[in-house]
Enzyme design. Structure first.
Site, short mmCIF file in Angstrom:
data_model
loop_
_atom_site.label_atom_id
_atom_site.label_comp_id
_atom_site.label_asym_id
_atom_site.label_seq_id
_atom_site.Cartn_x
_atom_site.Cartn_y
_atom_site.Cartn_z
CG HIS A 156 -7.33 12.07 8.58
ND1 HIS A 156 -7.99 11.85 9.31
CD2 HIS A 156 -6.78 10.80 7.82
CE1 HIS A 156 -8.40 10.68 9.48
NE2 HIS A 156 -7.72 9.95 8.69
CB SER A 277 -6.79 42.69 -4.04
OG SER A 277 -6.31 43.70 -2.93
CE LYS A 283 -4.94 38.65 -1.92
NZ LYS A 283 -4.88 37.22 -1.15
CD GLU A 290 -12.47 33.44 -1.57
OE1 GLU A 290 -11.66 33.52 -0.60
OE2 GLU A 290 -12.61 34.25 -2.39
#
Ligand code: ARG
Length: 457
Positions: A156, A277, A283, A290
């Site tokens: 979970h 970025s 970043k 992704e």
């Protein structure tokens, strides 16, 4: 350009129809397999004396020449000629003359496209199987390298029990093993030759389908000519194997993304496999993972597209089936690209083993070990669970870990608790004790590593 089927037509095809029905823009990908199929077919025709040896030689040489011109980019693909089959056949006749007109004897584009797609998928699935194997090897290597590291195991997405990092990594090896076996199984049913089924009913000419199949390296000849040209199950099976593998890749991608957050800080991806970025200078983003997660949607879509395409089709061939190729090509390319990029990304991955170990004992993760300790002392499991629950509750109310309780405090919860409880609270000890088959103990992780090393030799 003269259409190969122009005999019964008196009007020229409308331009919009030509661009609407063409498939050459994408099925040119099958050129190698089309030439391979035609070469075998011509050889069989000559062997059966349906054409002469001389004609077959001219056809084979002509096809070879076309092969060269496609390879060097000089072949004039034309959408007026619809698809790869008619582009090649028409160029052949133009190049070698009358013998070219005999190639399509005892064959149809319906069996031709089926054999092309099967040959293509056989090649690609063999490649995918190898890519999966390489990925499994990388996981085994990572597991071996980090085999001592303890980490929090989750259910979970809540800390559950300590596990070995190697154990977690080997879970992916097991998943990719099933994927590999699925593709290998799909390969068996793809390895059936439909060529010679012709349009749908076979032929009155004395062909030898087994010989063609043998030349093409097929294991079997399809037994029903109607089914041969109607069947796309092999493509559907491929697409579902690809969808399941992508689901695995997506779960892995999700973990890599989570684990590289500031909140987790379990891993660091290398600069080579991350991107920056355009506005935030600090970043470093896990875009590769992704995209892998994102591309999974397309691969699922491809499966649903072909299932839907096939569901209403009466036997035998229907032109709808031309739409099978784009989803298949897209899934092949997407899956292969994901497997290739992932392997490099994993090899560069750094695990923050210190933090993994530090967090492995948090969240009362050794509570189950206390319950099992009590079971070993003769307490029924349900009672042991209850007692341990009360211990955890008292720790939560005092905001201390399990190790924050003194032996005296612990034994107040049960007279069965004595000094030997102390090591039980240690995550490393918890892991060491989970020696059940397939469990997370170092000995069981070792066994898995050995098993896969042997399997992946
Ligand atoms: N381009 C077609 C396809 O991909 C080839 C088969 C065409 N057959 C036909 N009878 N129109 O399905």
């Amino acid at each position: 350009m003269k259409k190969l089927w122009s005999g019964r037509f008196t009007q020229k095809t409308s331009g919009t129809v030509e661009s609407f029905t063409e498939s050459i823009s994408f099925d040119k990908k099958l050129w190698k397999h089309d030439i391979k199929g035609s070469t075998a077919h011509a050889r069989m025709l000559a062997r059966q004396r349906i054409i002469t040896k001389k004609e077959a030689d001219a056809i084979v040489a002509g096809l070879q020449q076309i092969s060269v011109s496609i390879e060097n980019g000089s072949f004039p693909f034309s959408s007026e000629l619809e698809d790869i089959h008619m582009n090649i056949e028409s160029a052949l006749t133009e190049n070698i003359g009358p013998a070219g007109k005999k190639l399509h004897t005892a064959r149809s584009r319906n069996d031709q496209v089926a054999v092309d797609l099967r040959l293509y998928l056989k090649d690609e699935m063999k490649k995918i199987v190898q890519l999966l194997k390489a990925l499994q090897r990388t996981f085994v290597r990572l597991a071996e390298k980090n085999k001592g590291a303890v980490m929090p195991g989750y259910t979970h997405l809540q800390r559950a029990q300590p596990v070995l990092l190697g154990h977690h990594l080997l879970a992916y090896t097991a998943m990719f093993q099933r994927d590999r076996e699925r593709f290998q199984d799909c390969l068996k049913r793809t390895d059936v030759c439909p060529l010679g089924a012709c349009a749908l009913s076979g032929t009155s000419l004395p062909t030898d389908r087994a010989y063609t199949a043998k030349l093409l390296g097929f294991r079997e000849v399809s037994g029903n000519s109607i089914d041969s040209v109607s069947d796309r199950d092999f493509a559907l099976e491929f697409l579902s194997c690809a969808a399941i593998t992508m689901m695995h890749l997506s779960r892995l991608a999700e973990e890599l993304i989570l684990w590289s957050t500031e909140e987790f800080r379990f891993i660091e991806m290398s600069d080579r496999f991350t991107t920056g970025s355009s506005i935030m200078p600090q970043k470093k983003n896990p875009d590769v993972a992704e995209l892998m997660r994102g591309k999974t949607g397309r691969v699922y879509g491809n499966l649903v597209a072909l299932l839907t395409l096939m569901k209403g089709l009466p036997l035998a061939y229907n032109r709808d089936m031309q739409e099978d190729k784009l989803p298949v090509f897209d899934s092949v390319e997407t899956l292969e690209a994901c497997l290739e990029v992932l392997d490099g990304m994993l090899q560069d991955l750094k695990f923050n083993t210190e933090r993994l170990s530090l967090t492995s004992g948090e969240g009362y993760s050794t509570a189950t070990d206390i319950a099992e300790y009590l079971v070993r002392k003769g307490v029924p499991f349900r009672e042991a669970h209850e007692i341990t629950g009360r211990i955890v509750l008292s720790c939560i109310s005092r905001n201390i870990p399990l190790t924050g309780l003194s032996l005296k405090e612990l034994s107040a919860f049960s007279p069965k608790i004595s000094g030997d409880i102390i090591p039980v609270l240690d995550p490393a000890e918890s892991v060491r004790a989970r020696t059940s088959f397939g469990g997370t103990s170092p000995s069981e992780v070792r066994r898995q590593i050995n098993y896969f090393k042997k399997l992946l030799k």
